[in-house]
Write a protein that holds these residues in place. Structure first.
Motif, PDB file in Angstrom:
ATOM      1  N   GLU A 212      79.488  -2.242  33.082  1.00  0.00           N
ATOM      2  CA  GLU A 212      79.518  -2.408  34.539  1.00  0.00           C
ATOM      3  C   GLU A 212      78.090  -2.577  35.041  1.00  0.00           C
ATOM      4  OE1 GLU A 212      81.664   0.748  36.287  1.00  0.00           O
ATOM      5  OE2 GLU A 212      83.495   0.331  35.176  1.00  0.00           O
TER       6      GLU A 212
ATOM      7  N   GLY B 191      74.934  -3.736  37.302  1.00  0.00           N
ATOM      8  CA  GLY B 191      74.626  -3.888  38.719  1.00  0.00           C
ATOM      9  C   GLY B 191      74.193  -5.306  38.973  1.00  0.00           C
TER      10      GLY B 191
ATOM     11  N   GLU C 109      80.308  -5.843  40.120  1.00  0.00           N
ATOM     12  CA  GLU C 109      80.199  -4.482  39.610  1.00  0.00           C
ATOM     13  C   GLU C 109      81.491  -4.028  38.923  1.00  0.00           C
ATOM     14  OE1 GLU C 109      79.134  -2.285  43.041  1.00  0.00           O
ATOM     15  OE2 GLU C 109      76.995  -2.829  42.958  1.00  0.00           O
TER      16      GLU C 109
END
Length: 999
Positions: free
Chosen positions: A614, A616, A757
């Motif tokens: 995940e 950014g 995200e």
């Protein structure tokens, strides 16, 4: 109190004599009759009909070609209402030079019109125009249709009212009053000028007096009515018209061949016959031909016409004119097809109700339970299906049809059904003949795809004329008319739905449908079939494994991935052209794993949860390293010069899922759901999430193909406009490119950032399907299965109207009729407005069908006349053109003059038609007389007695003369009498002028 009462009583008594004084009757008050006259005068003043009327001399034929107008008002006599109407021929203003000198001596225009011989017997005009030759007049008639002025005293009262009104106003326009019942068309009237007056009188009888059936008797009436004291009288001017009616056209003159129904039922005709609409009238659309032989300028004494002998031979008449009488609502094949198909729209029964016991009901509970279980497995989001399950319906359809309904009991003949199914699905011929050449799938009469006719489907919201939906509409139309009506329609539709299910289960593409997503310009049923084809294509793509998608496919089917517009609903971003190119013809090798059939199963991605994917916006160093260690998956090809910003490796375009194709009802449903979310921040956020499903899928594919990437990398590929690059000078003084996201990408809680995200590096082959073809196919099949014949007819009516318009256009090009071209334009314009919207009004649809029937009838009349006048057999080109022009005029004009009268090319043909009809009519009587007569001389006499023409159906005469009335020294004035004699009608209409100064 008593005193007060007495005083009041005395006051009342004193007031009585005074009150009598104010009850004096005013005998000068106008009566109802005077009020009526005043109202007539007021109307004449308002219409500016007072004073001397002026106008230029009439041109020949202007009563037919000119424009007639009228204006009306309402007046009343006591409580009896009358309508007063002014009829007049519109003319250009005449020059009024020298008018003052002519005022004293000039006759009113109407008196001049009585003598004008250029406009006798106008074919289309008010009856008073035909009888008196007037260009302008006023009529007072009872306002209500059932009212009538019957008594003689009332008639005289009205006539005196008219006379007074004309005298008071100085109006020179004739004023008529309609008397007796309206159907009798009885008018009396008057016209006044300076010192002159014309009385318009009329006689109407049911039975014709024998002494007045010929010219000599009518001349006696005319002369006695004039009562002119001059001897001898100047000769009377005569115009005569005899009308002959031809009714027996003889059947061999009618070219229309009825369709061979027996051949169609027997299945002997090829499948292409089902793609053609019939055309033409079943009966002769022209019932009668009326020939008018006219002698326009005769003088008394030139000809003889009495009860013993007549010189009036139609062959010798100087003028011939012809009119046709059209058959009332002739039965036309195309119109009948449309009307009967439109009747289906009003049926209420379902397919099961029409065919009797449900063909698809369950055999037992076990089957139902299994079906229910299978439905649960294949439908993650359950579709509301009727208890008669679609899946069950198809698994046992054929068996149940045979079980419940024997082959002989079927509404459709099995041969007809097979012929239709082969016509609709020509690719099935390959399988039947084991690889032999299939039938062509398009009809021979289909217009080319680039033509205006082909593109009519987008205006009518129907379907292309070479499509399966279009051909299905034509087949259902023919089945409805010839093969069992609504039962046949229900049977064919049932078989069609079974075939759709079979093709879905066997992975056979549906022929006759354009590639790609559903075409929203077409009808909903066509979109549904296209959607089913898309589902079959997706299913083929999975089932074919490592084979490329474009290999071994049906000639008429193609990938819906190729050539489709990439539409994204998550924002106004766009994909770079390289991605769009990459989607076309991409390899599906990575989709070949055996477990990939279950797209909804997300277990493959769960093992990635702990890997820290995940990222950014740019990702942490640890995250980047871990992401970079992942094995790249789902790569299509390198982008070119672009590299990832941080690892610096080449940027790869990923294999992505296609957006789900949608039909208009699904789009509408989706828009309703999105609209219900409201305008709140939470609703807007949820709406954006729903619309970004495709964006999220592409992000996951991009992450899987490019480990270690960041949002900027994705934006550079997916929406280059949102990555802004500019040249800057670094610390060392070198010019370098520095890039950053656009302003909208930096908005807090940006949807793209949120999606990035949450996105995991999952290749397209492991993602949950954006388009669940299994579920969508089941929804389409269920939609098809529950359609009633009425629903089906509503869906396909635009296609049938489309086909009918093409048929009319095709037939019109052979005839070249201007009025039909105009009607076709009106039909297209009208249909484009009506059919564009769902569930159009029945009345508007009926109007469109009526217009099509009107065009068909005109074309049928043209063909009937061309056959009767033998235009195709004509050898001389010039003569052929003249006859064609004559036939076209007959269709367009109320009456057509025959050039050369009885001796011209058209006249000689008309003469032959009458001769043949006379021979046929007298054949029976001749046979009977021949049997009776003994000698050959008698036979010869009887044979020679057959006339070329029947007795005239109507005789019209106009007698004119200018003589002084009532005294020898009176001013010579025009006198006119019109008479018409038919079998059951005799009318005399006289206009007799008199001098009111010198009498």
């Amino acid at each position: 109190m008593r005193a007060t009462a007495q005083w009041l009583h005395k006051m009342a008594a004193d007031s009585e004599p005074e009150s009598e004084v104010f009850e004096i009757t005013d005998f000068t008050t106008a009566s109802e009759w005077e009020r009526f006259i005043s109202k007539v005068e007021e109307v004449l003043n308002d219409w500016k009909l007072i004073g001397v009327s002026s106008g230029k001399p009439l041109e020949k034929g202007v009563y037919t070609t000119g424009i007639w107008e009228e204006k009306s008002d309402e007046i009343s006599f006591a409580d009896f209402r009358f309508s007063i109407t002014h009829h007049y021929l519109v003319q250009e203003a005449s020059y009024k030079d020298g008018k003052e000198e002519l005022v004293e001596d000039a006759l009113p225009l109407s008196m001049q019109d009585l003598l004008c011989m250029d406009n006798d017997f106008p074919p289309r005009a008010h009856c008073l125009v035909r009888w008196y030759g007037l260009r302008e007049f006023v009529v007072i008639a009872p306002a209500a249709n059932n009212d009538a002025v019957l008594s003689e005293s009332k008639c005289n009262l009205l006539l005196s009212s008219v006379s007074i009104a004309l005298g008071n106003t100085g109006c020179q326009v004739p004023l008529f009053v309609q008397i007796h019942h309206k159907w009798r068309r009885m008018y009396v009237g008057e016209c006044q000028g300076h010192g002159v007056r014309t009385d318009f009188e009329m006689v109407h009888l049911r039975k014709v007096p024998n002494q007045y059936t010929h010219l000599s008797g009518l001349l006696d009436i005319f002369k006695s009515k004039i009562g002119c004291p001059l001897t001898p009288l100047p000769p009377v001017s005569i115009a005569i018209r005899l009308t002959y009616v031809l009714q027996d056209w003889q059947q061999y003159f009618w070219p229309q061949q009825p369709p061979d129904i027996d051949a169609l039922i027997g299945g002997e005709v090829g499948g292409l016959e089902f793609g053609k609409l019939p055309f033409g009238a079943c009966e002769d659309p022209i019932s009668e031909l009326h020939l008018a032989a006219t002698w326009p300028h005769l003088t008394e004494g030139i000809i003889v016409d009495n009860d013993v002998y007549s010189d009036l031979d139609p062959i010798q008449a100087p003028q011939w004119s012809v009119r046709i009488r059209k058959a009332d609502n002739p039965q036309c094949l195309l119109g009948d097809f449309l009307t009967e198909f439109f009747k289906l729209c009003r049926r209420k029964e379902s397919t099961d109700e029409i065919l009797g016991r449900s063909t698809f009901e369950e055999d037992g509970k076990e089957v139902a339970d299994i079906t229910h279980a299978l439905s649960k497995l294949t439908e993650p989001a359950p579709v509301p299906i009727h208890k008669l399950s679609v899946t069950n319906m198809v698994h046992s359809a054929k068996k149940k049809i045979r079980k419940h309904r024997g082959v002989d009991d079927s509404p459709l003949n099995i041969e007809v059904l097979n012929t239709i199914m082969l016509f609709l699905f020509p690719d099935a011929a390959d399988k039947l003949t084991n690889g032999s050449e299939a039938r062509p799938s398009t009809s021979r009469n289909n217009p080319p795809p680039e033509s205006e006719e082909y593109n009519l489907y987008s205006q009518f919201k129907s379907a292309p004329s070479d499509s399966l939906t279009y051909k299905l509409a034509l087949c259902l139309c023919m089945i409805n008319f010839y093969h069992g009506g609504v039962k046949g329609v229900a049977h064919l539709w049932q078989e069609f739905v079974v075939e759709m299910r079979r093709r879905w289960e066997k992975n056979y593409l549906i022929p006759g449908l354009a590639n790609g997503s559903p075409d929203l310009r077409c009808c909903l049923l066509h979109q549904k079939l296209q959607m089913l084809n898309c589902c079959i294509e997706r299913k083929q793509a999975r089932d074919e494994g490592k084979k490329t998608y474009t290999s071994d496919r049906s000639p008429s089917g193609s990938s819906c991935d190729t050539g489709k517009a990439v539409v994204r609903s998550g924002g106004d971003y766009q994909k770079e052209t390289e991605k769009e190119r990459g989607e076309v013809g991409k390899s599906w090798e990575s989709w070949s794993d055996s477990e990939e059939e279950f797209f909804e199963c997300l277990s493959d991605t769960e093992e990635l949860k702990g890997n820290g994917q995940e990222n950014g916006k740019k990702g942490t160093k640890e995250g980047s390293k871990e992401s970079a260690n992942l094995k790249p998956e789902g790569r299509l090809h390198p982008h070119g010069k672009l590299t990832l910003l941080h690892p610096g490796e080449p940027l790869y375009i990923p294999v992505t899922q296609e957006p789900a194709p949608m039909t208009e009802d699904l789009l509408e449903e989706q828009s309703e759901v999105l609209a219900k979310l409201g305008t709140s921040a939470e609703g807007a956020h949820l709406r954006a999430r729903m619309q970004s499903a495709c964006l999220l899928s592409d992000m996951e594919s991009f992450k899987a193909a490019n480990p270690g990437c960041c949002l900027e990398d994705f934006v550079r590929w997916y929406s280059p406009r949102d990555y802004i690059e500019e040249e800057v000078v670094d610390e060392e003084g070198n010019r370098v490119l520095k890039g950053e996201l656009s302003a909208r990408m930096k908005i807090p809680s940006n949807m793209w950032v949120e999606a990035w995200e949450t996105a995991k590096p999952v290749p397209a082959r492991r993602q949950r399907r954006l388009f669940d073809d299994t579920r969508e196919a089941e929804k389409v099949l269920h939609y098809l299965a529950v359609q009633k014949p009425a629903d089906l007819a509503r869906h396909l009516l635009p296609c049938v109207i489309h086909a009918a318009v093409l048929k009319v256009k095709e037939e019109e090009t052979l005839e070249d009729i201007a009025s039909v071209k105009k009607i076709i334009k009106q039909i297209i314009s009208h249909s484009s407005k009506v059919l564009r919207f769902p569930n159009p009004e029945d009345k508007k649809l009926e109007e469109i069908i009526a217009q099509i029937m009107s065009a068909e009838a005109i074309i049928a009349r043209a063909r009937s006349l061309k056959a009767k006048f033998g235009i195709e057999k004509c050898d001389q080109e010039e003569e052929k053109e003249d006859l064609e022009r004559f036939v076209n005029c007959l269709l367009e004009q109320p009456e057509v003059s025959v050039i050369g009268a009885g001796r011209g090319p058209a006249g000689s043909i008309i003469h032959k038609l009458f001769v043949n009809a006379q021979r046929v009519a007298t054949m029976t009587s001749l046979d009977e007389e021949l049997k009776r007569s003994g000698s050959s001389d008698e036979r010869r006499l009887n044979l020679g007695a057959v006339a070329d023409f029947p007795p005239p159906a109507g005789r019209e005469l106009i007698l004119r003369i200018t003589v002084p009335r009532p005294a020898p020294y009176s001013k010579p004035l025009p006198q006119r009498m019109y008479s018409v004699i038919t079998k059951e009608d005799f009318r005399l209409a006289g206009a007799f002028s008199a001098d009111t100064t010198f009498f």
